[in-house]
Enzyme design. Sequence first.
Site, PDB file in Angstrom:
ATOM      1  N   GLU A  93       3.521  12.769 -59.910  1.00 42.68           N
ATOM      2  CA  GLU A  93       3.129  12.451 -61.274  1.00 42.68           C
ATOM      3  C   GLU A  93       3.857  13.336 -62.277  1.00 42.68           C
ATOM      4  O   GLU A  93       4.308  14.424 -61.948  1.00 42.68           O
ATOM      5  CB  GLU A  93       1.615  12.621 -61.430  1.00 42.68           C
ATOM      6  CG  GLU A  93       1.134  14.002 -61.050  1.00 42.68           C
ATOM      7  CD  GLU A  93      -0.386  14.116 -61.080  1.00 42.68           C
ATOM      8  OE1 GLU A  93      -1.046  13.321 -60.386  1.00 42.68           O
ATOM      9  OE2 GLU A  93      -0.882  14.976 -61.797  1.00 42.68           O
ATOM     10  N   CYS A 106       6.498  17.116 -68.553  1.00 45.80           N
ATOM     11  CA  CYS A 106       6.094  18.041 -67.504  1.00 45.80           C
ATOM     12  C   CYS A 106       6.381  17.351 -66.170  1.00 45.80           C
ATOM     13  O   CYS A 106       5.827  16.297 -65.898  1.00 45.80           O
ATOM     14  CB  CYS A 106       4.611  18.338 -67.674  1.00 45.80           C
ATOM     15  SG  CYS A 106       3.888  19.275 -66.321  1.00 45.80           S
ATOM     16  N   CYS A 113       1.748  20.623 -52.792  1.00 45.56           N
ATOM     17  CA  CYS A 113       2.061  22.040 -52.993  1.00 45.56           C
ATOM     18  C   CYS A 113       1.425  22.826 -51.855  1.00 45.56           C
ATOM     19  O   CYS A 113       0.407  22.405 -51.308  1.00 45.56           O
ATOM     20  CB  CYS A 113       1.484  22.517 -54.330  1.00 45.56           C
ATOM     21  SG  CYS A 113       1.875  24.247 -54.735  1.00 45.56           S
ATOM     22  N   CYS A 117      -3.713  27.610 -54.580  1.00 43.42           N
ATOM     23  CA  CYS A 117      -4.574  28.112 -55.664  1.00 43.42           C
ATOM     24  C   CYS A 117      -5.887  27.325 -55.629  1.00 43.42           C
ATOM     25  O   CYS A 117      -5.879  26.089 -55.554  1.00 43.42           O
ATOM     26  CB  CYS A 117      -3.890  27.942 -57.018  1.00 43.42           C
ATOM     27  SG  CYS A 117      -2.343  28.849 -57.147  1.00 43.42           S
ATOM     28  N   CYS A 120      -6.735  24.338 -58.212  1.00 45.97           N
ATOM     29  CA  CYS A 120      -5.689  23.352 -58.496  1.00 45.97           C
ATOM     30  C   CYS A 120      -5.764  22.160 -57.556  1.00 45.97           C
ATOM     31  O   CYS A 120      -5.866  22.322 -56.342  1.00 45.97           O
ATOM     32  CB  CYS A 120      -4.319  24.015 -58.394  1.00 45.97           C
ATOM     33  SG  CYS A 120      -2.958  22.882 -58.716  1.00 45.97           S
ATOM     34  N   GLY A 160       3.596  21.202 -57.422  1.00 46.34           N
ATOM     35  CA  GLY A 160       4.611  21.926 -56.667  1.00 46.34           C
ATOM     36  C   GLY A 160       4.923  23.285 -57.237  1.00 46.34           C
ATOM     37  O   GLY A 160       4.599  23.582 -58.385  1.00 46.34           O
ATOM     38  N   GLU A 161       5.557  24.118 -56.412  1.00 47.57           N
ATOM     39  CA  GLU A 161       5.971  25.444 -56.843  1.00 47.57           C
ATOM     40  C   GLU A 161       7.503  25.435 -56.926  1.00 47.57           C
ATOM     41  O   GLU A 161       8.181  25.379 -55.900  1.00 47.57           O
ATOM     42  CB  GLU A 161       5.461  26.494 -55.834  1.00 47.57           C
ATOM     43  CG  GLU A 161       6.066  27.871 -55.959  1.00 47.57           C
ATOM     44  CD  GLU A 161       6.015  28.461 -57.376  1.00 47.57           C
ATOM     45  OE1 GLU A 161       4.971  28.394 -58.051  1.00 47.57           O
ATOM     46  OE2 GLU A 161       7.068  28.990 -57.816  1.00 47.57           O
ATOM     47  N   SER A 192       7.611  27.297 -64.471  1.00 45.20           N
ATOM     48  CA  SER A 192       6.351  28.012 -64.237  1.00 45.20           C
ATOM     49  C   SER A 192       6.215  28.337 -62.752  1.00 45.20           C
ATOM     50  O   SER A 192       6.393  27.481 -61.897  1.00 45.20           O
ATOM     51  CB  SER A 192       5.190  27.120 -64.684  1.00 45.20           C
ATOM     52  OG  SER A 192       3.952  27.730 -64.384  1.00 45.20           O
ATOM     53  N   LEU A 216      -0.690  33.917 -64.079  1.00 42.58           N
ATOM     54  CA  LEU A 216      -1.302  35.208 -63.747  1.00 42.58           C
ATOM     55  C   LEU A 216      -2.780  35.013 -63.416  1.00 42.58           C
ATOM     56  O   LEU A 216      -3.245  35.375 -62.337  1.00 42.58           O
ATOM     57  CB  LEU A 216      -1.108  36.159 -64.934  1.00 42.58           C
ATOM     58  CG  LEU A 216      -1.214  37.643 -64.631  1.00 42.58           C
ATOM     59  CD1 LEU A 216      -0.232  38.068 -63.551  1.00 42.58           C
ATOM     60  CD2 LEU A 216      -0.957  38.460 -65.907  1.00 42.58           C
ATOM     61  N   HIS A 217      -3.532  34.487 -64.347  1.00 48.06           N
ATOM     62  CA  HIS A 217      -4.922  34.064 -64.121  1.00 48.06           C
ATOM     63  C   HIS A 217      -5.899  35.169 -63.742  1.00 48.06           C
ATOM     64  O   HIS A 217      -7.061  34.884 -63.389  1.00 48.06           O
ATOM     65  CB  HIS A 217      -5.014  32.957 -63.060  1.00 48.06           C
ATOM     66  CG  HIS A 217      -4.172  31.745 -63.339  1.00 48.06           C
ATOM     67  ND1 HIS A 217      -3.946  31.253 -64.602  1.00 48.06           N
ATOM     68  CD2 HIS A 217      -3.494  30.909 -62.497  1.00 48.06           C
ATOM     69  CE1 HIS A 217      -3.159  30.178 -64.523  1.00 48.06           C
ATOM     70  NE2 HIS A 217      -2.884  29.962 -63.274  1.00 48.06           N
ATOM     71  N   ASN A 291      -9.284  23.246 -66.150  1.00 46.51           N
ATOM     72  CA  ASN A 291      -9.661  21.830 -66.045  1.00 46.51           C
ATOM     73  C   ASN A 291     -10.551  21.645 -64.837  1.00 46.51           C
ATOM     74  O   ASN A 291     -10.266  22.177 -63.773  1.00 46.51           O
ATOM     75  CB  ASN A 291      -8.414  20.972 -65.851  1.00 46.51           C
ATOM     76  CG  ASN A 291      -7.678  20.729 -67.144  1.00 46.51           C
ATOM     77  OD1 ASN A 291      -8.228  20.194 -68.092  1.00 46.51           O
ATOM     78  ND2 ASN A 291      -6.437  21.150 -67.196  1.00 46.51           N
ATOM     79  N   CYS A 334      -2.928  19.079 -63.546  1.00 51.97           N
ATOM     80  CA  CYS A 334      -2.106  19.102 -62.336  1.00 51.97           C
ATOM     81  C   CYS A 334      -2.649  18.357 -61.121  1.00 51.97           C
ATOM     82  O   CYS A 334      -3.658  18.723 -60.559  1.00 51.97           O
ATOM     83  CB  CYS A 334      -1.977  20.549 -61.894  1.00 51.97           C
ATOM     84  SG  CYS A 334      -0.439  21.226 -62.293  1.00 51.97           S
TER      85      CYS A 334
END
Length: 346
Positions: A93, A106, A113, A117, A120, A160-161, A192, A216-217, A291, A334
């Site tokens: 997407e 985006c 991924c 996380c 996510c 994805g990373e 990112s 970072l979060h 989210n 995401c």
Amino acid sequence: MAKEDLKSMSLEELQGFMANIGEAKFRAKQVFEWIHKKQADSFSDMTNLSKNLREKLEKEAKLSYARILEKRVSKQDGTTKYLFALENDNIIESVLMRYGYGNAVCISTQVGCRMGCTFCASTLDGVERNLTAGEMLSQIYEIQKDTGERVSSVVLMGSGEPLDNYDNVIKFIKLLNDKDGLNIGQRHITLSTCGLIEKMYKLADECLQITLAVSLHAPNDEIRNKIMPVSKKNDMDRLLEACKYYSDTTKRRITFEYAMISGVNDSLDCAKELSERLRNMLCHINLIPVNDVKERNYKKSSGETVERFAEFLNSKGIETTVRRKLGSDINAACGQLRKGYLEKRQ
Ligand code: SAH
């Protein structure tokens, strides 16, 4: 032999390919422009090539693609979420966001991924495969064709990373930036990462002018380890050193992303610790109320908590903004649309 994907090749690689199939070098430039400037979908569209050459290309080569499968337009702000089908029926997407300064897209860099996380949706089923450079470009080309509007900036913040698909991502950035392609300036490209330290050093040494955003979060390893498994091997001290190296080398300001999760990372103590750790860093913080993902029971921080957090950081001289929420009515976070589609397909 597997067909070669011409959409993922630099001009030099395409010249090498043409030489291999016994064609003149200047053909490479023509094909490159068909692919990246005119965004042709097939070799048969390339009408200034001889029929003979078009047929030869059809036999020896392919063009990677992303086909629009579904599209959702937000009634609130025109944000549009696209679901694409790739080769092998893989689903990804992308999101188009409309800002005053232009259209931003985006894109996804992997199918799924593997970073894990906990907040996510992209990572719930792991990673299926890396995207090619051509598949990353196709997301942008198709959105541009669909809307008839120019895309002026690109963020690598979909599923994805990016640094876990390093070589393809670098190729993609160079093609996106190519004067014979979309020619999107490096300063209009943001990558990112969840913080893969070794790859961040490698990226810094490429000396690109792209913006690096780091997810970072959390203000410390204890909280970060709980929500980002990747942090166990990429601890914050070393991560922040890598960020410093990136901004020293490229002279570019880092963006730190910080998803605000109620009761997890949103206290004023967290803000205080964060401000101490980021002191002297050339950076900007972007707060994002998390989210909701239905598989997790995290709750977003209240508007008031987010405002207080931002105010505190700003008062310490760390520029902090709260991300405007776009497209919340169309599952624009995401991996959420893809996940829903795959569940339906099963
Ligand atoms: N893997 C990269 C890029 C993709 S994620 C990275 O981790 O940065 C893009 C951003 O969205 C990251 O900052 C990620 O942490 C954030 N994100 C993922 N799920 C989210 C959610 N449910 N709410 C808010 N932000 C989320």
